[in-house]
Design an enzyme around this catalytic site. Structure first.
Site, mmCIF file in Angstrom:
data_model
loop_
_atom_site.group_PDB
_atom_site.id
_atom_site.type_symbol
_atom_site.label_atom_id
_atom_site.label_comp_id
_atom_site.label_asym_id
_atom_site.label_seq_id
_atom_site.Cartn_x
_atom_site.Cartn_y
_atom_site.Cartn_z
ATOM 1 N N ARG A 133 -16.962 52.639 46.251
ATOM 2 C CA ARG A 133 -17.529 53.380 47.375
ATOM 3 C C ARG A 133 -18.934 52.856 47.679
ATOM 4 N NH1 ARG A 133 -15.151 58.467 48.784
ATOM 5 N NH2 ARG A 133 -13.013 58.435 47.986
ATOM 6 N N ILE A 172 -22.141 49.689 41.100
ATOM 7 C CA ILE A 172 -20.758 49.850 41.552
ATOM 8 C C ILE A 172 -20.363 51.314 41.345
ATOM 9 C CG2 ILE A 172 -18.366 49.130 41.245
ATOM 10 C CD1 ILE A 172 -19.325 46.439 40.277
ATOM 11 N N ASP A 173 -20.191 52.019 42.453
ATOM 12 C CA ASP A 173 -19.780 53.426 42.424
ATOM 13 C C ASP A 173 -18.280 53.499 42.655
ATOM 14 O OD1 ASP A 173 -22.477 54.098 42.177
ATOM 15 O OD2 ASP A 173 -22.737 54.311 44.346
ATOM 16 N N VAL A 174 -17.569 54.190 41.772
ATOM 17 C CA VAL A 174 -16.106 54.162 41.786
ATOM 18 C C VAL A 174 -15.558 55.585 41.873
ATOM 19 C CG1 VAL A 174 -14.043 53.431 40.526
ATOM 20 C CG2 VAL A 174 -16.138 52.063 40.391
ATOM 21 N N ASN A 179 -26.530 48.043 46.173
ATOM 22 C CA ASN A 179 -25.209 48.647 46.297
ATOM 23 C C ASN A 179 -24.639 48.347 47.676
ATOM 24 O OD1 ASN A 179 -23.110 50.669 46.882
ATOM 25 N ND2 ASN A 179 -23.650 51.570 44.921
#
Length: 253
Positions: free
Chosen positions: A142, A129-131, A103
């Protein structure tokens, strides 16, 4: 036979199994090794462990804990948290980890994706993928466990990580994570439509129907479950569990 993978996603904080809501307020669940043993008994096909300890990006993966988890785990195991370099990934693979989850390190230097996938294969690299939706309504990526705003569009980032060699994408809606309110179907559909690698839906599953919608409407190739597999039900106590194969077949096939 179940075609879509359903994967318990376990969060580890300072050696303990926890569960968060919107990436905040970790709730103690139990011992991660004991939990892995339970999932062995439940005959889960695949398992993911994500270490969210705040010092992971400095100290790297907790190799002692990972060795214990790998020794206990009878199914393929993916690990993310503090994988900063090819050397870190190499150490994880030597311990029996099948896939590494990247990440923050990938956002800092996407070439780490290529360096790992070129040796171990793209199937061994998952990019997480942190959204989260910003003040003006746009969803952006993020990093650092959701704390750092990158300003990057998730669709363009998904395309880029695939170009660098990622074999899968773990897509998490921070606003949905731990809420039992269902996946962000629009986000899932937009990202999965933009790339040709499997997208793992994560963040928000509350029932079997949510799992089915992630696949049929969102285009997800796999689903990662958090709260659903460590709690009895929403608002109730800890119970490590996994949906029955027959129930999953009904919503996925």
């Amino acid at each position: 036979m179940l075609r879509t993978r359903v994967i318990p996603a376990l969060l580890v904080l300072d050696g303990s199994l926890v569960k968060t809501v919107n990436f905040k307020n970790p709730n103690y669940i139990g011992d991660p090794c004991n939990t892995v043993r339970i999932f062995n008994d439940l005959e889960v096909d695949e398992l993911m462990v994500l270490d969210i300890s705040s010092d992971r990006h400095v100290r790297g993966p907790d190799l002692d804990l990972i060795r214990q988890l790998s020794d206990e785990c009878f199914m393929p195991l993916s690990y993310g948290g503090g994988v900063r370099s090819f050397s870190d990934a190499q150490s994880l693979f030597s311990l029996g980890i099948e896939k590494v989850v990247l990440n923050t390190s990938a956002l800092k230097d996407p070439s780490i994706i290529t360096s790992i996938s070129s040796i171990y294969g793209s199937q061994a690299v998952i990019v997480s993928i942190d959204v989260k939706q910003g003040f003006w309504g746009s969803e952006t990526v993020r990093s650092c466990n959701g704390k750092h705003r990158t300003g990057i569009d998730p669709i363009s980032w998904a395309k880029k990580v695939v170009e660098y060699g990622a074999g899968e994408i773990l897509l998490t809606s921070i606003a949905r994570e731990g809420t039992w309110s269902g996946f962000d179907i629009d986000l899932l559909h937009n990202v999965s439509s933009a790339v040709e690698v499997p997208v793992i839906a994560h963040g928000g599953a509350g029932n079997l129907q949510d799992i089915g919608y992630a696949v049929s409407l969102g285009g997800a190739s796999a689903v990662a479950l958090g709260s659903m597999v460590v709690f009895q039900k929403r608002g109730m106590g800890v119970l490590v569990n996994f949906p029955a194969q027959s129930d999953l077949l009904n919503v996925l096939n």
